[in-house]
Each structure stands twice: as C-alpha cells, then as structure tokens.
Design an enzyme around this catalytic site. Structure first.
Site, mmCIF file in Angstrom:
data_model
loop_
_atom_site.group_PDB
_atom_site.id
_atom_site.type_symbol
_atom_site.label_atom_id
_atom_site.label_comp_id
_atom_site.label_asym_id
_atom_site.label_seq_id
_atom_site.Cartn_x
_atom_site.Cartn_y
_atom_site.Cartn_z
ATOM 1 N N GLY A 1 4.196 -3.461 -3.566
ATOM 2 C CA GLY A 1 4.115 -3.632 -4.879
ATOM 3 C C GLY A 1 4.524 -2.642 -5.600
ATOM 4 O O GLY A 1 5.855 -2.430 -5.957
ATOM 5 N N ARG A 2 3.856 -1.698 -5.922
ATOM 6 C CA ARG A 2 3.822 -0.351 -6.493
ATOM 7 C C ARG A 2 5.165 0.372 -5.983
ATOM 8 O O ARG A 2 5.897 0.760 -7.084
ATOM 9 C CB ARG A 2 2.865 0.342 -6.053
ATOM 10 C CG ARG A 2 2.691 1.797 -6.898
ATOM 11 C CD ARG A 2 1.595 2.667 -6.160
ATOM 12 N NE ARG A 2 0.329 1.711 -6.097
ATOM 13 C CZ ARG A 2 -0.828 1.974 -6.733
ATOM 14 N NH1 ARG A 2 -0.791 2.679 -7.839
ATOM 15 N NH2 ARG A 2 -1.862 0.998 -6.453
ATOM 16 N N TYR B 1 -9.100 4.133 -12.695
ATOM 17 C CA TYR B 1 -9.077 5.039 -11.466
ATOM 18 C C TYR B 1 -9.026 6.450 -11.651
ATOM 19 O O TYR B 1 -9.000 7.601 -10.964
ATOM 20 C CB TYR B 1 -7.921 4.693 -10.840
ATOM 21 C CG TYR B 1 -7.475 3.205 -10.330
ATOM 22 C CD1 TYR B 1 -8.392 2.231 -9.924
ATOM 23 C CD2 TYR B 1 -6.317 2.912 -10.755
ATOM 24 C CE1 TYR B 1 -8.169 1.103 -9.449
ATOM 25 C CE2 TYR B 1 -5.913 1.605 -10.629
ATOM 26 C CZ TYR B 1 -6.577 0.657 -9.907
ATOM 27 O OH TYR B 1 -6.271 -0.445 -9.767
ATOM 28 N N GLY C 1 0.605 -1.267 0.102
ATOM 29 C CA GLY C 1 0.023 -0.134 -0.085
ATOM 30 C C GLY C 1 0.831 1.042 0.075
ATOM 31 O O GLY C 1 0.280 2.296 -0.230
ATOM 32 N N TYR D 1 0.852 -2.205 -12.162
ATOM 33 C CA TYR D 1 -0.546 -2.116 -12.395
ATOM 34 C C TYR D 1 -0.554 -1.548 -13.927
ATOM 35 O O TYR D 1 -1.641 -1.048 -14.474
ATOM 36 C CB TYR D 1 -1.380 -1.240 -11.775
ATOM 37 C CG TYR D 1 -1.453 -1.791 -10.098
ATOM 38 C CD1 TYR D 1 -1.855 -3.046 -9.709
ATOM 39 C CD2 TYR D 1 -0.555 -1.056 -9.042
ATOM 40 C CE1 TYR D 1 -1.730 -3.337 -8.648
ATOM 41 C CE2 TYR D 1 -0.381 -1.627 -7.802
ATOM 42 C CZ TYR D 1 -1.213 -2.759 -7.560
ATOM 43 O OH TYR D 1 -0.848 -3.182 -6.143
ATOM 44 N N ARG E 1 -5.008 2.291 -15.761
ATOM 45 C CA ARG E 1 -5.074 3.166 -14.686
ATOM 46 C C ARG E 1 -5.815 4.284 -14.843
ATOM 47 O O ARG E 1 -6.819 4.606 -14.335
ATOM 48 C CB ARG E 1 -3.900 3.522 -13.900
ATOM 49 C CG ARG E 1 -3.076 2.156 -13.580
ATOM 50 C CD ARG E 1 -1.951 2.315 -12.517
ATOM 51 N NE ARG E 1 -2.344 3.051 -11.290
ATOM 52 C CZ ARG E 1 -2.193 4.053 -10.954
ATOM 53 N NH1 ARG E 1 -1.776 5.177 -11.776
ATOM 54 N NH2 ARG E 1 -2.767 4.627 -9.695
ATOM 55 N N CYS F 1 -12.188 1.470 -28.924
ATOM 56 C CA CYS F 1 -13.678 2.133 -29.109
ATOM 57 C C CYS F 1 -14.492 2.361 -27.848
ATOM 58 O O CYS F 1 -15.466 1.968 -27.626
ATOM 59 C CB CYS F 1 -14.632 0.911 -29.853
ATOM 60 S SG CYS F 1 -14.596 -0.557 -29.055
ATOM 61 N N GLU F 2 -13.816 3.216 -27.099
ATOM 62 C CA GLU F 2 -14.472 3.696 -25.791
ATOM 63 C C GLU F 2 -14.054 5.190 -25.438
ATOM 64 O O GLU F 2 -12.895 5.367 -25.738
ATOM 65 C CB GLU F 2 -13.900 2.673 -24.669
ATOM 66 C CG GLU F 2 -13.911 1.306 -24.468
ATOM 67 C CD GLU F 2 -15.348 0.786 -24.291
ATOM 68 O OE1 GLU F 2 -16.065 1.508 -23.810
ATOM 69 O OE2 GLU F 2 -15.598 -0.250 -24.633
HETATM 70 C C1 LIG Z 1 -3.207 -8.195 -0.573
HETATM 71 C C2 LIG Z 1 -2.270 -7.272 -0.961
HETATM 72 N N1 LIG Z 1 -1.015 -6.932 -0.632
HETATM 73 C C3 LIG Z 1 -0.360 -6.120 -1.197
HETATM 74 C C4 LIG Z 1 -0.885 -5.415 -2.409
HETATM 75 C C5 LIG Z 1 0.350 -4.539 -3.002
HETATM 76 O O1 LIG Z 1 -0.340 -3.404 -3.154
HETATM 77 P P1 LIG Z 1 0.844 -1.853 -3.454
HETATM 78 O O2 LIG Z 1 0.928 -2.110 -4.913
HETATM 79 O O3 LIG Z 1 -0.296 -0.869 -3.325
HETATM 80 O O4 LIG Z 1 1.680 -1.679 -2.390
HETATM 81 C C6 LIG Z 1 -2.038 -5.519 -3.027
HETATM 82 C C7 LIG Z 1 -2.694 -4.879 -4.272
HETATM 83 O O5 LIG Z 1 -3.778 -5.158 -4.392
HETATM 84 C C8 LIG Z 1 -2.933 -6.665 -2.156
HETATM 85 O O6 LIG Z 1 -4.063 -6.649 -2.721
#
Ligand SMILES: Cc1ncc(COP(=O)(O)O)c(C=O)c1O
Length: 296
Positions: free
Chosen positions: A156-157, A197, A120, A251, A193, A222-223
């Site tokens: 992740g991000r 979003y 997150g 993403y 994205r 086509c959107e």
């Molecule tokens: C359970 C879980 N952990 C980690 C992540 C990674 O999130 P982020 O890329 O925001 O760090 C996600 C993303 O959907 C997730 O669902």
C-alpha cells in the site's frame, strides 16, 4: 478469495455461501508470531496482535474448509506489519507459512493456489534504509522453492506514500513561555499519523529559509495531540505561508475525519506538471447532509 482470519469468520462465510448456494473461495490469514520490528500500532504478526490465527488453528480451519461443500480453500495469507525496514522478520514469516503450505499439502491433501505475502514494505519518511525489493522477491521465491503457487502481494504505502504532499497554510506564530509554536490550518483530522504513531514527516515552509529556530507545528483542533512535528527547526513564518508536509500519500486522506466539524480537504493530482482537482473540499452542507431534522 476471501481472506478469513478466525474460526468464527470461517463459519460465517460458510453459512453465507450456503444461503447463496455458492462455493466461497477462501484463504486463511496466518499469524506466524514473528516480531516485525516496527511501531507496535502497525505490528500485526505477533500472537499479541488481533490479526490472523496460529498454525494449529489454521490447520483445523483448512480441514473443515476441505470438508465443507460451500468452501473452497485456495489460498494462504500473512501480513506481519507495516513500514517494515528489515528483511529478516519477513524471511522468517514466509518460511513459516511456506512450511505450512507444504504440510497441509502432504497431511491434508489441500493444494493451495495462492500465497499472499501481504504488504508492509517501508518507505523513506526520514533517513530509513529500505528493504531491497530484489532481495525481498528472492526471499519469497526461496521460501516457496518447489511449490507451484501464485504469489500475491498487497503493497500500500510503498506505491503511494511518497507521492502525496499535504499542503497547509500558516495561521499564526505564537510562543508560550520559551516554546515556539507554528499554528497551521491543517490538523490531526487531516493527517493523523504524527498523533497516532508519533510518526515523523519532513516539513518545509515554501520559499522561506531565514531566521530558523526550534518549534512545534500544531493545528487548531482541541487536542494536545494535534501536532505535525515537535522540536523541529523551521524558518520564521508569516500568516498564509504555505507549508509542505511530505510523504502523506498513504494513511493520510484515508484516515481523515470530520472531528471538530472540519470538512475534509480537497485533493489535487499533479501529472506532467499540470494539476487538476480530483476531490472537492467538503463544505458545511456536506457535513450535515446525512443528519435528520427533528422539528417540534
Ligand atoms: C492485510 C493488509 N495488507 C496490506 C496492507 C498494506 O500495508 P502497507 O501500506 O504497509 O504496505 C495492510 C495495511 O494495514 C493490511 O492490513
């Protein structure tokens, strides 16, 4: 460990473990009902979101996992959302979950080994002020004070978002009435994205800076939702100009699709100034490879 996020899923994991005559190591995803102050589509820690279980359900699940000979409850998990830029909701949620850890240790004699704080951590797309990672770590450590537990995290991000650039080519410029559109060969199927979003990605036309004006950057799909940016200032472009769409490493490709019979793009890695192809561009043959032919 398997992160389980509903009672029904726990029953299923138990059944599968029984069939395999094994013990499944499980963790329970807790939904602490905290507003993460992010986009609603990437908010996951409120009861109105589908993820995880509330505190009382979690307790029931730990009781039944403890009783089962096929389940080994070793962890707890919580992920309240993505692109978080405020520490307060994280602090609130880790405190709630840490208290639950203490509670189930005292009341149920279940001693957890892993505390998974999810991911997150937000990144800079525009001009966001980010969470200080030292303060983030300190907040988690403070919440877990006195507990002998291993912290697991799932950023992740934060690891890959800013390291990817989506490169697309200008097809045409056009105006509808007063409105200027720059049509590029990339589209929403390549980078979803903005469509999904309403997300902002910084965009630059490479090697151009003259005659800037307001425009929408759009793809050929086509959107009406097929756009990368709305009402941004860009220099006048020409056919085949290259455009960089920044912060596309998370993403981006993973959310790509073949919508409108479009093959997925190639991926190029750049390291120490050298580039190499790490995934080939998809061909039409790739797109139809799994289709069955019915000859009459
Ligand atoms: C359970 C879980 N952990 C980690 C992540 C990674 O999130 P982020 O890329 O925001 O760090 C996600 C993303 O959907 C997730 O669902």
């Amino acid at each position: 460990m398997i992160n389980v996020e509903s009672e029904a899923e726990l029953t299923r994991v138990e059944l599968m473990a029984k069939n395999l005559q094994k013990q499944a190591r499980i963790s329970i995803r807790v939904n602490p009902n905290v507003d993460p102050k992010t986009h609603p589509y990437i908010s996951t820690g409120l009861h109105e979101n589908k993820f995880g279980v509330d505190i009382d359900t979690a307790k029931r699940m730990y009781i039944s996992a403890k009783k089962s000979e096929y389940l080994d409850p070793i962890g707890i998990h919580c992920h309240i959302g993505s692109q978080l830029t405020q520490l307060a909701p994280i602090k609130e949620s880790v405190n709630i979950v840490a208290n639950l850890v203490r509670n189930i240790k005292a009341a149920l004699d279940v001693e957890l080994k892993f505390f998974d704080v999810g991911g997150g951590l937000g990144i800079v797309y525009d001009n966001e002020t980010l969470i200080n990672t030292y303060e983030y770590a300190q907040t988690i450590l403070d919440a877990l004070h006195g507990l002998d537990i291993t912290i697991v995290c799932e950023p992740g991000r934060y690891l890959v978002g800013n390291s990817g650039v989506f490169v697309t080519k200008v097809l045409y410029e056009k105006t509808n009435g007063e409105k200027r559109f720059v049509v590029v060969d990339g589209a929403m199927n390549d980078l979803l994205r903005p469509t999904l979003y309403d997300a902002y990605h910084k965009i630059e036309v490479l090697g151009k800076s003259e005659n800037s004006s307001t425009c929408n950057v759009v793809g050929p799909v086509c959107e009406s939702g097929d756009f990368f940016a709305k009402d941004i200032e860009l220099p006048l472009t020409e056919h085949n100009d290259l455009m960089a769409i920044y912060s596309s490493g998370a993403y981006g490709f993973t959310m790509a699709s073949n919508y409108n019979t479009r093959g997925k793009v190639a991926e190029i890695a750049v390291e120490d100034g050298k580039d190499r192809l790490i995934r080939k561009r998809e061909t039409f043959e790739d797109l139809i490879a799994l289709e069955e032919q019915y000859l009459k």
